[in-house]
Design an enzyme around this catalytic site. Sequence first.
Site, PDB file in Angstrom:
ATOM      1  CG  ASN A  29      -1.858  -1.194   1.227  1.00  0.00           C
ATOM      2  OD1 ASN A  29      -2.064  -1.823   0.185  1.00  0.00           O
ATOM      3  ND2 ASN A  29      -2.395  -1.538   2.380  1.00  0.00           N
ATOM      4  CG  HIS A  76       4.116  -1.795  -4.543  1.00  0.00           C
ATOM      5  ND1 HIS A  76       2.947  -2.517  -4.595  1.00  0.00           N
ATOM      6  CD2 HIS A  76       5.089  -2.631  -4.987  1.00  0.00           C
ATOM      7  CE1 HIS A  76       3.206  -3.729  -5.076  1.00  0.00           C
ATOM      8  NE2 HIS A  76       4.491  -3.830  -5.305  1.00  0.00           N
ATOM      9  CB  CYS A 127      14.249  14.988  -8.163  1.00  0.00           C
ATOM     10  SG  CYS A 127      14.896  15.836  -9.622  1.00  0.00           S
ATOM     11  CB  THR A 153      -2.415  -8.866  -0.870  1.00  0.00           C
ATOM     12  OG1 THR A 153      -1.924  -8.736  -2.210  1.00  0.00           O
ATOM     13  CG2 THR A 153      -1.830 -10.099  -0.211  1.00  0.00           C
ATOM     14  CB  SER A 154      -5.917  -9.875  -5.210  1.00  0.00           C
ATOM     15  OG  SER A 154      -4.930  -9.076  -5.869  1.00  0.00           O
ATOM     16  CB  CYS A 167      14.223  19.120  -7.994  1.00  0.00           C
ATOM     17  SG  CYS A 167      15.228  18.197  -6.795  1.00  0.00           S
TER      18      CYS A 167
HETATM   19  C1  BV8 Z   1       8.444  -5.524 -11.825  1.00  0.00           C
HETATM   20  C2  BV8 Z   1       1.816   1.225  -6.802  1.00  0.00           C
HETATM   21  C3  BV8 Z   1      10.469  -5.853 -13.000  1.00  0.00           C
HETATM   22  C4  BV8 Z   1       0.936   2.026  -7.670  1.00  0.00           C
HETATM   23  C5  BV8 Z   1       1.565  -1.041  -7.597  1.00  0.00           C
HETATM   24  C6  BV8 Z   1       3.203 -11.667 -15.647  1.00  0.00           C
HETATM   25  C7  BV8 Z   1       3.598 -12.506 -14.628  1.00  0.00           C
HETATM   26  C8  BV8 Z   1       4.321 -12.018 -13.546  1.00  0.00           C
HETATM   27  C9  BV8 Z   1       4.632 -10.669 -13.451  1.00  0.00           C
HETATM   28  C10 BV8 Z   1       4.210  -9.850 -14.448  1.00  0.00           C
HETATM   29  C11 BV8 Z   1       3.507 -10.324 -15.547  1.00  0.00           C
HETATM   30  N1  BV8 Z   1       3.254  -9.265 -16.357  1.00  0.00           N
HETATM   31  C12 BV8 Z   1       3.764  -8.140 -15.800  1.00  0.00           C
HETATM   32  C13 BV8 Z   1       4.352  -8.487 -14.658  1.00  0.00           C
HETATM   33  C14 BV8 Z   1       5.038  -7.622 -13.732  1.00  0.00           C
HETATM   34  C15 BV8 Z   1       4.056  -6.784 -12.922  1.00  0.00           C
HETATM   35  C16 BV8 Z   1       2.866  -7.576 -12.449  1.00  0.00           C
HETATM   36  O1  BV8 Z   1       2.959  -8.318 -11.488  1.00  0.00           O
HETATM   37  N2  BV8 Z   1       1.712  -7.395 -13.125  1.00  0.00           N
HETATM   38  C17 BV8 Z   1       0.533  -8.107 -12.722  1.00  0.00           C
HETATM   39  C18 BV8 Z   1      -0.704  -7.240 -12.985  1.00  0.00           C
HETATM   40  C19 BV8 Z   1       0.476  -9.425 -13.499  1.00  0.00           C
HETATM   41  N3  BV8 Z   1       4.809  -6.337 -11.784  1.00  0.00           N
HETATM   42  C20 BV8 Z   1       5.549  -5.223 -11.891  1.00  0.00           C
HETATM   43  O2  BV8 Z   1       5.580  -4.527 -12.875  1.00  0.00           O
HETATM   44  C21 BV8 Z   1       6.421  -4.908 -10.693  1.00  0.00           C
HETATM   45  N4  BV8 Z   1       7.744  -4.632 -11.145  1.00  0.00           N
HETATM   46  O3  BV8 Z   1       8.057  -6.631 -12.107  1.00  0.00           O
HETATM   47  O4  BV8 Z   1       9.658  -5.024 -12.190  1.00  0.00           O
HETATM   48  C22 BV8 Z   1      11.837  -5.283 -12.978  1.00  0.00           C
HETATM   49  C23 BV8 Z   1      12.899  -6.156 -12.810  1.00  0.00           C
HETATM   50  C24 BV8 Z   1      14.182  -5.644 -12.822  1.00  0.00           C
HETATM   51  C25 BV8 Z   1      14.388  -4.266 -12.978  1.00  0.00           C
HETATM   52  C26 BV8 Z   1      13.305  -3.411 -13.135  1.00  0.00           C
HETATM   53  C27 BV8 Z   1      12.017  -3.908 -13.137  1.00  0.00           C
HETATM   54  C28 BV8 Z   1       5.943  -3.653  -9.962  1.00  0.00           C
HETATM   55  C29 BV8 Z   1       4.588  -3.905  -9.379  1.00  0.00           C
HETATM   56  C30 BV8 Z   1       4.184  -2.685  -8.538  1.00  0.00           C
HETATM   57  C31 BV8 Z   1       3.114  -1.892  -9.257  1.00  0.00           C
HETATM   58  N5  BV8 Z   1       2.604  -0.882  -8.363  1.00  0.00           N
HETATM   59  N6  BV8 Z   1       1.217  -0.088  -6.738  1.00  0.00           N
HETATM   60  C32 BV8 Z   1      -0.244   2.483  -6.901  1.00  0.00           C
HETATM   61  O5  BV8 Z   1      -0.549   2.004  -5.793  1.00  0.00           O
HETATM   62  O6  BV8 Z   1      -0.892   3.389  -7.475  1.00  0.00           O
HETATM   63  S1  BV8 Z   1       0.685  -2.475  -7.599  1.00  0.00           S
HETATM   64  C33 BV8 Z   1      -0.868  -2.264  -6.915  1.00  0.00           C
HETATM   65  O7  BV8 Z   1      -1.397  -3.587  -6.787  1.00  0.00           O
HETATM   66  C34 BV8 Z   1      -0.929  -1.734  -5.509  1.00  0.00           C
HETATM   67  O8  BV8 Z   1       0.316  -1.586  -4.867  1.00  0.00           O
HETATM   68  C35 BV8 Z   1      -1.693  -2.828  -4.771  1.00  0.00           C
HETATM   69  O9  BV8 Z   1      -1.451  -2.847  -3.434  1.00  0.00           O
HETATM   70  C36 BV8 Z   1      -1.112  -3.974  -5.464  1.00  0.00           C
HETATM   71  C37 BV8 Z   1      -1.633  -5.330  -5.255  1.00  0.00           C
HETATM   72  O10 BV8 Z   1      -3.001  -5.278  -5.157  1.00  0.00           O
HETATM   73  P1  BV8 Z   1      -3.659  -5.681  -3.747  1.00  0.00           P
HETATM   74  O11 BV8 Z   1      -3.032  -4.872  -2.683  1.00  0.00           O
HETATM   75  O12 BV8 Z   1      -3.582  -7.152  -3.604  1.00  0.00           O
HETATM   76  O13 BV8 Z   1      -5.120  -5.143  -3.939  1.00  0.00           O
HETATM   77  P2  BV8 Z   1      -6.328  -5.865  -4.682  1.00  0.00           P
HETATM   78  O14 BV8 Z   1      -7.424  -4.871  -4.861  1.00  0.00           O
HETATM   79  O15 BV8 Z   1      -5.786  -6.607  -5.875  1.00  0.00           O
HETATM   80  O16 BV8 Z   1      -6.823  -6.992  -3.635  1.00  0.00           O
HETATM   81  C38 BV8 Z   1      -7.441  -6.567  -2.430  1.00  0.00           C
HETATM   82  C39 BV8 Z   1      -7.608  -7.835  -1.577  1.00  0.00           C
HETATM   83  O17 BV8 Z   1      -8.111  -7.450  -0.294  1.00  0.00           O
HETATM   84  C40 BV8 Z   1      -8.575  -8.839  -2.154  1.00  0.00           C
HETATM   85  O18 BV8 Z   1      -8.023 -10.137  -2.056  1.00  0.00           O
HETATM   86  C41 BV8 Z   1      -9.817  -8.720  -1.239  1.00  0.00           C
HETATM   87  O19 BV8 Z   1     -10.458  -9.980  -1.075  1.00  0.00           O
HETATM   88  C42 BV8 Z   1      -9.189  -8.290   0.055  1.00  0.00           C
HETATM   89  N7  BV8 Z   1     -10.048  -7.473   0.916  1.00  0.00           N
HETATM   90  C43 BV8 Z   1     -10.922  -6.496   0.530  1.00  0.00           C
HETATM   91  N8  BV8 Z   1     -11.495  -5.947   1.629  1.00  0.00           N
HETATM   92  C44 BV8 Z   1     -10.957  -6.581   2.712  1.00  0.00           C
HETATM   93  C45 BV8 Z   1     -10.034  -7.546   2.260  1.00  0.00           C
HETATM   94  N9  BV8 Z   1      -9.362  -8.347   3.102  1.00  0.00           N
HETATM   95  C46 BV8 Z   1      -9.579  -8.195   4.424  1.00  0.00           C
HETATM   96  N10 BV8 Z   1     -10.436  -7.284   4.940  1.00  0.00           N
HETATM   97  C47 BV8 Z   1     -11.141  -6.462   4.121  1.00  0.00           C
HETATM   98  N11 BV8 Z   1     -12.005  -5.581   4.650  1.00  0.00           N
END
Ligand code: BV8
Length: 242
Positions: free
Chosen positions: A96, A113, A121, A180-181, A140
Amino acid sequence: MSRADAPRTATRIVVLTGAGLSAESGLATFRDSGGLWEQHAIEDVATPQAFRRNPDLVQRFYNDRRRQARKAQPNEAHRALARLSLRDDVMLVTQNVDDLLDRAGARGVVHMHGALNRGVCANCGHRFQVDGDLTTDDPCPSCGQASLRPDIVWFGEMPQQMDEILHALQAASIFAAIGTSGEVYPAAGFVEIAHDHGAECVEINLDPRRSSPLFDRHLAGPATMTVPAWVDDILGSAPTEP
Ligand code: BV8
């Protein structure tokens, strides 16, 4: 001896939190219905390409979220994790970008994240506190260039403090994923590392239907109910009656 200079004990417990931790504080999750990404396509606001293409849209998206995060209050789950974080053998990692864990009093939160209340900057790397809006024209504070961006890890960028996190996952005997999902990597892969190194893996989620088979235990329910109970269990004693 302050915690900072206390000898670092090995990390025994690693906690990874996601948007579900802050849902009951009124902050939208990403993938539940009506989640953040449904109002904006990921590629429109959370990638470096998006920022290059339309910096004002991206700045507005994060300025709105910064305002919402500032109005939100920590909930009972944040406060319970803050209590847990006072132990020297605990690492709290969050996906988060809000600061609700920090405002609940948690110590040493690893914002893998990035954070809404920080800017960076793109020219000189200077990091600084952001309380209000950030615009691309702001100079900056360090190099004077108008190249400021939110200190947020976008898709395609390397998450922060990964070495520390991976080291802790290999040493942990308990790994808990909260709200987290498990769809975003590398965070989604942490359970596999912890599991392979012998940790007991616990998933705490509102809806455990789609969780990884690598979790040994599931605590289903809203975080404000499940997390305080789990933390009290870990700390070995229910809080004394008021
Ligand atoms: C990287 C900041 C490489 C922005 C975020 C294919 C396979 C594997 C990986 C990849 C792929 N294709 C692309 C990738 C890489 C990609 C990725 O994983 N994509 C996904 C979509 C497939 N990852 C990246 O790009 C990462 N970087 O790989 O870099 C690299 C290597 C070397 C050198 C340079 C680079 C970077 C990923 C970070 C992106 N930024 N956030 C912002 O916040 O605006 S990610 C974003 O999703 C948020 O951070 C968020 O937190 C995160 C994950 O989501 P969740 O937190 O899980 O939230 P979500 O809504 O999904 O789920 C909520 C959950 O809560 C649910 O389960 C629900 O049931 C539950 N819930 C709801 N209410 C409650 C609850 N539980 C309890 N109580 C409640 N009341």
